[in-house]
Design an enzyme around this catalytic site. Structure first.
Site, PDB file in Angstrom:
ATOM      1  N   ASN A  86       0.582  -1.195   0.336  1.00 27.46           N
ATOM      2  CA  ASN A  86       0.167  -0.148  -0.099  1.00 27.46           C
ATOM      3  C   ASN A  86       1.033   1.247  -0.358  1.00 27.46           C
ATOM      4  O   ASN A  86       1.686   1.761   0.906  1.00 27.46           O
ATOM      5  CB  ASN A  86      -1.142   0.078   1.362  1.00 27.46           C
ATOM      6  CG  ASN A  86      -1.606   1.463   1.397  1.00 27.46           C
ATOM      7  OD1 ASN A  86      -2.035   1.897   0.444  1.00 27.46           O
ATOM      8  ND2 ASN A  86      -2.317   1.865   2.794  1.00 27.46           N
ATOM      9  N   TRP A  87       1.211   1.974  -0.781  1.00 31.14           N
ATOM     10  CA  TRP A  87       1.858   3.034  -1.279  1.00 31.14           C
ATOM     11  C   TRP A  87       1.683   3.553  -0.808  1.00 31.14           C
ATOM     12  O   TRP A  87       1.802   5.147  -0.554  1.00 31.14           O
ATOM     13  CB  TRP A  87       2.024   3.708  -2.362  1.00 31.14           C
ATOM     14  CG  TRP A  87       3.151   2.044  -3.674  1.00 31.14           C
ATOM     15  CD1 TRP A  87       3.346   1.208  -2.775  1.00 31.14           C
ATOM     16  CD2 TRP A  87       3.537   2.387  -4.950  1.00 31.14           C
ATOM     17  NE1 TRP A  87       4.513   0.440  -3.749  1.00 31.14           N
ATOM     18  CE2 TRP A  87       3.813   0.674  -4.642  1.00 31.14           C
ATOM     19  CE3 TRP A  87       2.935   3.490  -6.136  1.00 31.14           C
ATOM     20  CZ2 TRP A  87       4.720   0.115  -6.016  1.00 31.14           C
ATOM     21  CZ3 TRP A  87       3.695   2.526  -6.865  1.00 31.14           C
ATOM     22  CH2 TRP A  87       4.559   1.128  -7.434  1.00 31.14           C
ATOM     23  N   LYS A  88       0.201   4.188  -0.591  1.00 27.69           N
ATOM     24  CA  LYS A  88       0.189   5.591   0.518  1.00 27.69           C
ATOM     25  C   LYS A  88      -0.481   6.966  -0.359  1.00 27.69           C
ATOM     26  O   LYS A  88      -0.170   6.390  -1.820  1.00 27.69           O
ATOM     27  CB  LYS A  88      -0.485   5.824   1.491  1.00 27.69           C
ATOM     28  CG  LYS A  88      -0.239   4.684   2.840  1.00 27.69           C
ATOM     29  CD  LYS A  88      -0.189   4.221   4.042  1.00 27.69           C
ATOM     30  CE  LYS A  88      -0.026   3.204   4.927  1.00 27.69           C
ATOM     31  NZ  LYS A  88      -0.463   3.286   5.889  1.00 27.69           N
ATOM     32  N   HIS A 143      -9.829   1.383   4.867  1.00 20.73           N
ATOM     33  CA  HIS A 143      -8.148   1.277   5.378  1.00 20.73           C
ATOM     34  C   HIS A 143      -8.331   2.696   6.675  1.00 20.73           C
ATOM     35  O   HIS A 143      -9.178   3.053   6.392  1.00 20.73           O
ATOM     36  CB  HIS A 143      -6.870   2.106   4.198  1.00 20.73           C
ATOM     37  CG  HIS A 143      -6.000   2.080   4.824  1.00 20.73           C
ATOM     38  ND1 HIS A 143      -5.840   3.272   5.944  1.00 20.73           N
ATOM     39  CD2 HIS A 143      -4.927   1.355   5.113  1.00 20.73           C
ATOM     40  CE1 HIS A 143      -4.012   2.098   6.591  1.00 20.73           C
ATOM     41  NE2 HIS A 143      -3.537   1.818   5.658  1.00 20.73           N
ATOM     42  N   GLU A 149      -6.881   4.945   7.408  1.00 22.68           N
ATOM     43  CA  GLU A 149      -6.399   6.187   7.353  1.00 22.68           C
ATOM     44  C   GLU A 149      -7.708   6.492   6.371  1.00 22.68           C
ATOM     45  O   GLU A 149      -8.335   8.455   6.915  1.00 22.68           O
ATOM     46  CB  GLU A 149      -5.813   6.172   6.353  1.00 22.68           C
ATOM     47  CG  GLU A 149      -4.076   6.353   7.877  1.00 22.68           C
ATOM     48  CD  GLU A 149      -3.265   5.574   6.216  1.00 22.68           C
ATOM     49  OE1 GLU A 149      -3.628   5.765   5.674  1.00 22.68           O
ATOM     50  OE2 GLU A 149      -2.028   5.386   7.141  1.00 22.68           O
ATOM     51  N   GLU A 176      -5.581  -4.870  10.504  1.00 23.53           N
ATOM     52  CA  GLU A 176      -4.638  -3.815  10.274  1.00 23.53           C
ATOM     53  C   GLU A 176      -4.299  -3.129  12.093  1.00 23.53           C
ATOM     54  O   GLU A 176      -5.584  -1.715  11.880  1.00 23.53           O
ATOM     55  CB  GLU A 176      -4.221  -3.017   9.137  1.00 23.53           C
ATOM     56  CG  GLU A 176      -4.137  -3.227   8.220  1.00 23.53           C
ATOM     57  CD  GLU A 176      -3.148  -2.833   7.428  1.00 23.53           C
ATOM     58  OE1 GLU A 176      -2.271  -3.164   6.474  1.00 23.53           O
ATOM     59  OE2 GLU A 176      -4.174  -1.314   7.296  1.00 23.53           O
ATOM     60  N   GLY A 181       2.502   2.544  10.563  1.00 23.10           N
ATOM     61  CA  GLY A 181       3.334   3.977  11.242  1.00 23.10           C
ATOM     62  C   GLY A 181       4.156   3.897  11.952  1.00 23.10           C
ATOM     63  O   GLY A 181       4.624   4.787  12.314  1.00 23.10           O
ATOM     64  N   SER A 201       3.609  -1.790  10.647  1.00 18.86           N
ATOM     65  CA  SER A 201       4.540  -1.693  10.750  1.00 18.86           C
ATOM     66  C   SER A 201       5.247  -3.200  10.688  1.00 18.86           C
ATOM     67  O   SER A 201       6.839  -4.280  10.542  1.00 18.86           O
ATOM     68  CB  SER A 201       4.929  -1.389  11.738  1.00 18.86           C
ATOM     69  OG  SER A 201       4.671  -0.122  12.610  1.00 18.86           O
ATOM     70  N   GLY A 238       3.270  -0.732   4.325  1.00 24.37           N
ATOM     71  CA  GLY A 238       2.868   0.485   3.831  1.00 24.37           C
ATOM     72  C   GLY A 238       4.967   0.708   3.208  1.00 24.37           C
ATOM     73  O   GLY A 238       5.125   0.684   2.689  1.00 24.37           O
ATOM     74  N   GLY A 239       5.187   1.760   4.529  1.00 20.38           N
ATOM     75  CA  GLY A 239       6.255   2.337   4.731  1.00 20.38           C
ATOM     76  C   GLY A 239       7.337   1.131   3.742  1.00 20.38           C
ATOM     77  O   GLY A 239       8.072   1.566   3.005  1.00 20.38           O
TER      78      GLY A 239
HETATM   79  P1  PGA Z   1       2.850   0.435   7.976  1.00 16.03           P
HETATM   80  O1  PGA Z   1       1.186   0.473   7.190  1.00 16.03           O
HETATM   81  O2  PGA Z   1       3.673  -1.004   7.136  1.00 16.03           O
HETATM   82  O3  PGA Z   1       3.461   1.375   6.815  1.00 16.03           O
HETATM   83  O4  PGA Z   1       2.292   0.414   9.204  1.00 16.03           O
HETATM   84  C1  PGA Z   1       0.662  -0.344   6.613  1.00 16.03           C
HETATM   85  C2  PGA Z   1      -0.823   0.049   5.999  1.00 16.03           C
HETATM   86  O5  PGA Z   1      -1.853   1.231   7.236  1.00 16.03           O
HETATM   87  O6  PGA Z   1      -1.049  -0.230   5.191  1.00 16.03           O
END
Ligand code: PGA
Length: 250
Positions: free
Chosen positions: A10-12, A97, A99, A169, A175, A214, A235-236
């Protein structure tokens, strides 16, 4: 293994078209098709066409969009619809998600409409669920996750529910560098699996349940080895090709 592991990036709000093009080209050169797992990428909507274009000869890599609107067209400034994402080459969509839920205030009812739109247009939905730290500390984690799951599942028929992918998640792990322990992940995955089993019976084993929050190259393997963890949503650590390839092949 009943379910093929799913490893999803997930590149956000990172990697616009130019960087996404370079990433996709480098990925195609460094990651061979993985027969034993499904690798997915969720670029931002503006980079979707570029990524699906660069990777047109890599159908093993499933490209999706990070969010869709529940309607197909209309006066919804800034939104992307399922048919538009499909036209740009998406085969999957992230729904709910944390967010979207917590930063943009989206409700459970909206997630159900998005999942319906995904099914109308042949996009595979990945429903994200997860509790906040306050919810976990007040003993409500299971209730919150089940509410998020059931509010969508109750709008689906059994055939659709089989096609759903669930991503657990925990919001406190996204994050933040705080990964849930493999035991925490397994415990919640078992709760989700049990709820799916109540509805689908033995066929519930087919629904992949991913863990996200994470995930890094050095913890990916231990998480994948935990019981009932069928994959990872990253994500990251998915924004760097070497790190992403290490996780995708963990
Ligand atoms: P993260 O994000 O790996 O940066 O914690 C995961 C996500 O929100 O899908």
């Amino acid at each position: 293994m009943l379910r093929k592991p799913v490893i999803a990036a997930n590149w956000k709000m990172h990697l616009g078209p130019q960087k996404a093009r370079a990433f996709a080209a480098e990925l195609a050169a460094s990651l061979k098709p993985q027969g034993d797992r499904t690798v997915m990428l969720f670029p931002p909507a503006v980079s979707l066409s570029v990524v699906t274009g660069v990777l047109y000869d890599r159908p093993d890599l499933v490209i999706g969009v990070q969010n869709i609107h529940g309607d197909d067209t209309g006066a919804f400034t800034g939104e992307t619809s399922a048919p538009m994402a499909k036209e740009a080459g998406a085969r999957a969509v992230l729904v709910g998600h944390s967010e979207r839920r917590h930063v943009f205030g989206e409700t459970d009812a909206q997630q159900a409409r998005k999942v319906a739109a995904a099914f109308r247009h042949g996009l595979k939905p990945m429903l994200c669920v997860g509790e906040t730290l306050v919810e976990r500390e007040s003993g409500k984690a299971d209730d919150v996750v089940l509410r998020q799951l059931v509010s969508v599942a109750e709008t689906l028929d059994d055939a659709q529910l089989h096609e759903l992918t669930v991503a657990y998640e925990p919001v406190w792990a996204i994050g933040t560098g705080k990964t849930a322990t493999p035991a925490d992940a397994s415990a919640m995955h078992a709760v989700i699996r049990e709820a799916l089993h109540r509805r689908l019976g033995d066929a519930a084993v087919q629904v992949p349940i991913l863990y996200g929050g994470s995930v890094k190259p050095d913890n990916a393997r231990a998480l994948l080895d935990s019981s009932d963890v069928d994959g990872l949503l990253v994500g990251g650590a998915s924004l760097d090709v070497a790190s992403w390839v290490a996780i995708a092949t963990a």
